[in-house]
Design an enzyme around this catalytic site. Structure first.
Site, PDB file in Angstrom:
ATOM      1  CE  LYS A 235     -45.198  24.310   8.726  1.00 60.33           C
ATOM      2  NZ  LYS A 235     -45.750  24.917   9.957  1.00 60.33           N
TER       3      LYS A 235
ATOM      4  NE  ARG B   7     -47.646  27.975  16.120  1.00 57.13           N
ATOM      5  CZ  ARG B   7     -47.638  26.926  15.294  1.00 57.13           C
ATOM      6  NH1 ARG B   7     -46.892  25.864  15.593  1.00 57.13           N
ATOM      7  NH2 ARG B   7     -48.375  26.916  14.210  1.00 57.13           N
TER       8      ARG B   7
ATOM      9  CE1 TYR C  49     -19.496   3.422  20.365  1.00 56.84           C
ATOM     10  CE2 TYR C  49     -21.280   4.066  18.865  1.00 56.84           C
ATOM     11  CZ  TYR C  49     -19.931   4.058  19.200  1.00 56.84           C
ATOM     12  OH  TYR C  49     -19.012   4.678  18.379  1.00 56.84           O
TER      13      TYR C  49
ATOM     14  CG  MET D 230     -22.738  10.342  13.457  1.00 50.62           C
ATOM     15  SD  MET D 230     -21.189  11.231  13.646  1.00 50.62           S
ATOM     16  CE  MET D 230     -21.294  11.774  15.350  1.00 50.62           C
TER      17      MET D 230
END
Length: 373
Positions: free
Chosen positions: A33, A128, A242, A290
């Protein structure tokens, strides 16, 4: 190259499947999956099928359609989410086997796909997915007359061998299924490692195939090389990144590499991980941003063209621990910007290797004495 390079060792993946399969006396499936845990479900499933897997599991019907293209018409592909509204066409067209989770799903399946293969998922305490004991008691005889091919449940705490929940769920699963002449499945990777009591007729390893805990003996399946964009000198007392979050304790050499949290490398994992030049660990300094990570390469005698984040020295679980998450999330978050390559022997080479293995098992006298010892 200006983008990171993810290398996926499909032979290591197949070896992990064989190693887990060898721990049981039952059939071993493979969970593929989330696009094969982020590594490409088609390539992953095809390689595992070549290794011997004949049953696969996915989360949703759409994932099953992609896996069917990779493995051909014969293997079973189970769908954990069951028969959702609107799934009848894709289940039929791709010969998928939904794991029925509720009375509503059972009715939908019988009405829309009469005679189509299905399994049943039971809730043994995880709360679940699956039929709860009360619902199962009402539906049991009706469902069994429809000839399900599998009855399964899922362990909540299998990665903690001593957790009381394991024995509780095992007991409930037996209470709900004993005497039923349908193959049963309870164990994923952690359940396999709990021992034979949990194995039943089919085991369904997932994360252990991909090199993740709790299968500590797993081979590393992924390596990740990050290209170095720039190396600079930083004086003692200067800051990096940063928020001025890292101050150089001495004159340092800082490499900036091309990857960041947009590539699935969580901002929280900055402290406590390294990038590697061969076996030399170069600590991450400053915040992960990022698209960029800064690394102290002062210990190197050269300017590297790239540095490795994932390898046999630092695994997905090491990164997960630093980020306060789990290896599953690291694997399935691998960024789409990565250039990917797959390492695998050809089918003919695989047959040759298996032939040699078989011959040496039958004729160990063919081994040189030094190797045999």
């Amino acid at each position: 190259m200006s983008t990171a390079h993810l290398t996926i060792d499909l032979d290591a993946l197949a070896d992990n499947w064989r190693a887990l399969d060898a721990r049981t006396a039952t059939e071993t499936a493979a969970v593929v999956k989330a696009d094969g845990y982020g590594l490409g479900s088609g390539r992953v499933a095809a390689r595992l099928a070549r290794a011997g897997a004949r049953k696969f599991f996915v989360a949703a019907a759409e994932e099953g359609a992609a896996v069917r293209k990779a493995v051909g018409p014969e293997p079973m592909i189970g769908v954990f989410s069951g028969h959702m509204e609107g799934d009848a066409g894709i289940l039929r067209a791709n010969r998928l086997t939904p794991m029925i989770n509720s009375v509503d799903q059972m009715l939908r399946h019988v009405e829309q796909l009469p005679g189509h293969r299905f399994g049943i998922q039971l809730d043994t305490g995880m709360n679940r997915l699956g039929l709860e004991p009360e619902d199962w008691a009402q539906l049991r005889e009706i469902a069994l007359r429809q000839n399900p091919v599998l009855i399964m449940s899922h362990l909540a705490c299998a990665d903690e061998p001593d957790h009381y929940m394991n024995r509780k769920q095992l007991r409930v699963f037996k209470e709900m299924t004993d005497g039923i002449k349908v193959p049963r499945s309870l164990a994923a990777t952690g359940g396999i490692l709990l021992g034979p009591d949990y194995h039943f007729d089919l085991c369904r390893p997932g994360v252990g195939l991909y090199g993740g805990e709790p299968f500590d003996e797993a081979k590393a399946v992924v390596t990740l090389d990050l290209p170095v964009i720039q190396v600079r000198d930083v004086a003692q007392g200067e800051t990096v990144g940063y928020g001025n979050s890292w101050t150089a304790p001495r004159a340092s050499r800082i490499a900036t590499v091309a990857a960041g949290y947009a590539d699935g490398l969580h901002r929280a994992m900055g402290r406590g991980i390294s990038l590697y030049a061969g076996k030399v660990a170069c600590p991450v300094v400053g915040r992960i941003s990022m698209d960029l990570i800064t690394v102290d390469v002062s210990a190197l005698e050269h300017e590297p063209a790239s540095l490795q984040l994932l390898n046999r020295l630092q695994t997905v679980d090491d990164l997960a621990e630093a980020a306060g998450t789990i290896g599953y999330e690291i694997l399935t978050s691998m960024g789409r910007r990565y250039r990917r390559s797959y390492v695998s022997r050809s089918a003919s080479a695989e047959r040759a290797v298996e032939s040699i293995r078989d011959k040496l098992q039958r004729r160990p006298d063919l081994l040189p004495q030094s190797i045999a010892e």
